[in-house]
Scaffold this active site. Sequence first.
Site, short mmCIF file in Angstrom:
data_model
loop_
_atom_site.label_atom_id
_atom_site.label_comp_id
_atom_site.label_asym_id
_atom_site.label_seq_id
_atom_site.Cartn_x
_atom_site.Cartn_y
_atom_site.Cartn_z
N ASP A 1 0.82 -1.21 0.00
CA ASP A 1 0.00 0.00 0.00
C ASP A 1 0.85 1.26 0.00
OD1 ASP A 1 -1.99 -1.79 0.25
OD2 ASP A 1 -2.72 -1.10 2.20
N LYS B 1 -11.49 2.45 8.28
CA LYS B 1 -11.51 2.28 6.82
C LYS B 1 -11.32 0.79 6.57
CE LYS B 1 -9.66 4.05 2.50
NZ LYS B 1 -9.46 2.73 1.85
#
Length: 716
Positions: A55, A136
């Site tokens: 990520d 999230k």
Amino acid sequence: MTDTQTDPPPGALTPVVDAEFAVPFPDRTAYADAVATVRAAAATYHNGSDLLMDDAAYDALLARVEATETARPDWAVADSPSGAVAAGVAAHGDVEHSEPMLGLDNVFGEEQLRRWANRLEKLLGHAVAAFVVEPKIDGLAIAAWYVDGRLVRVATRGDGRAGEDVTGQARRAVGLPGQLARPVTIEVRGEVFMTDADFAVANEMRTGYGEPPFAHPRSAAAGTLRAEGRAYDAPLSFIAYGVRGAVTGPTGETSHSTEMTALADLGVRTTAATSSVGLTVCLTLDEVLAAVEALGAARGVIGFGVDGAVVKIDGSRDRELAGSSSRAPRWGVAYKFPADTRTTRLLGIEVQIGRTGVVTPVAVLEPVQISGVTVTSATLHNFDDLTRRDVRVGDVVFVRRAGDVIPEITGAKLDERDPTSAPYEPPGDCPRCGGELDRTQKRWRCLRGRACGAHEALAYFATRDAMDIEGLGDKIVQMLVGVGMVTDPADLYDLEPAALLTLDRMGSVSAAKLVASIQASRQRPLSRVLIGLGVRMTGRALSRRIARHFGSMRALLDASIEDLQRVEGIGPDRAATIAADLVELTPVIDKLVARDVNMVEPGAASPDEAGPAAPGPGAALLRRPDGAPMRVVVTGAVPGLNRNEGNEAVERLGGSASSSVSARTDLVVVGEGAGSKADKAAALGVRVMPAARFAALIAAHDAGDADTAAEIMAGS
Ligand code: IVH
């Protein structure tokens, strides 16, 4: 939903992008290469396949692409991933979205978050009265339509404008009910994902069937969501973070937090239901930062992938005022946590033998910190996978960790490979006993099966959640197996104190005690025997359900694959594996029976009765007036019981143990150290019972004292 796409109000500022912190590329070729890499990585991300990069690397590269486009707009390619609704993904769906499913801009620290908030307040012309902070969730965005309270269609995000119809599979997601509590017509948006525990089950099933394991929970969720007509039993989960349509009565100023509460009341799982770090309303930015920090700290124990916090304006009017750009709303931003995929060096590859004789390659790693935990080893799944990925000792490898899931290696960084390195050579024979290996399945197994994994199988049989044999630790098991006194769990019951005295450091008192606790374990319920035997593709909860359903080992062994599928949570694939494994276990089961080990589940149907188990007389305590099991959540410590035992007790008393509190929960048992679940129960008006009372209830039930038990139930 208030994420309507509007033009920026006069004087609007561009949303925060990280480009301002990133270094532009020096030439056009480097920029074009980066665009191609971002596209390829985004495609793997959105498709849920193996990640091309972690990520953090992805975010950094995208930021540099954006910085380059700002510095050199003439270089920018027309469909740059920086501006796309969903970078690199082609439209291939057939369900059009009511309004585009956008992304979120990212911030990576306090300073960037404050800057975002400052700009937002300037844009609005006034201070934001309240923010919300939510997890999230690292899953797949979906839109779900309810008509008159009925779930009629579910679509993936696709390219943001239209997505794929996944109604069939999505119906199975826990938290996305087929029917709402009221006949409203609404669109719910949220994330479909797989919990860490379900991910482990999904991969066990896949590898058991010779399919390659899913790389991470998100690809497992994506694969399961699209696996039409395939009987993957691993459940999907859903959590909503947005709703469109009237859920809060007459319109006017409303707020995200009120909408989410109303949605939860309709029966949909929302971010608020996730844990103590669910949905936090914050009045100041300092409160926002504290909530983000709390979420980051709890990340490893949430039980599913959370890759950041989402900070949103709470009030609907300000949300509308802030509006959205073509790719992201201005009213919200993702505060990304550091990546949970890291790189480190692979120091060696060891081979592990499992309880059932499965032989697994395990990576020995240079220690690396991943979401707050030091990781020194990781699974490499199986030898085929290892060979296919061509991971070599000495490589820099990608290591991924999600919550409780065993860390895993997803690939090697080929550009950093030592050119002199050699491919890994899988073992020819069983590295433990030298015996032959069965290589016909993806997961290799020693042909001696459980006999080769005897040490692991026995240690597991004795654990607290299984037969709970006090004093039979790992070391003693190793000695017993080593000298050949014991080869399977049934041999334990033949042990005599005198024989044990020959073991190193074993005195007569401890030998007598150990034999006594082994003998005492013969009275354990069938569910414990099943847990202890470790029937493949069953865990503790499923073993209990199987035991209650069939009532006796005899009935279970007589069950057909179809019969097995009548147990909740068993589909055709799992039923077949369980049936095959029970055949393999029959000799040891027979040996256990011959040693008088109990093979009946108290409270379930009597062994002579045909058909599924009816609740026994004592098991009616945690029942609703209509006879259905009460949904009970145990939170905090119950004196004398661990979590498994707490849930076991709920089920023994006729209830159904669940882990999250919702409007449909019947009872919450609150012990010391209980967190937000207790608050939630209070807020929802769910009945609460202190843990001490619950302990008394169990004691009364187990003692057969129905009057006291009924009194306790009536009193709380
Ligand atoms: S609000 C306009 N809230 O993150 C999009 N999104 O990177 C508004 N996500 O596409 C989304 N958890 O799939 C929101 N609590 C949350 C979320 C969340 C996960 C996903 C969502 C979105 C992506 C953006």
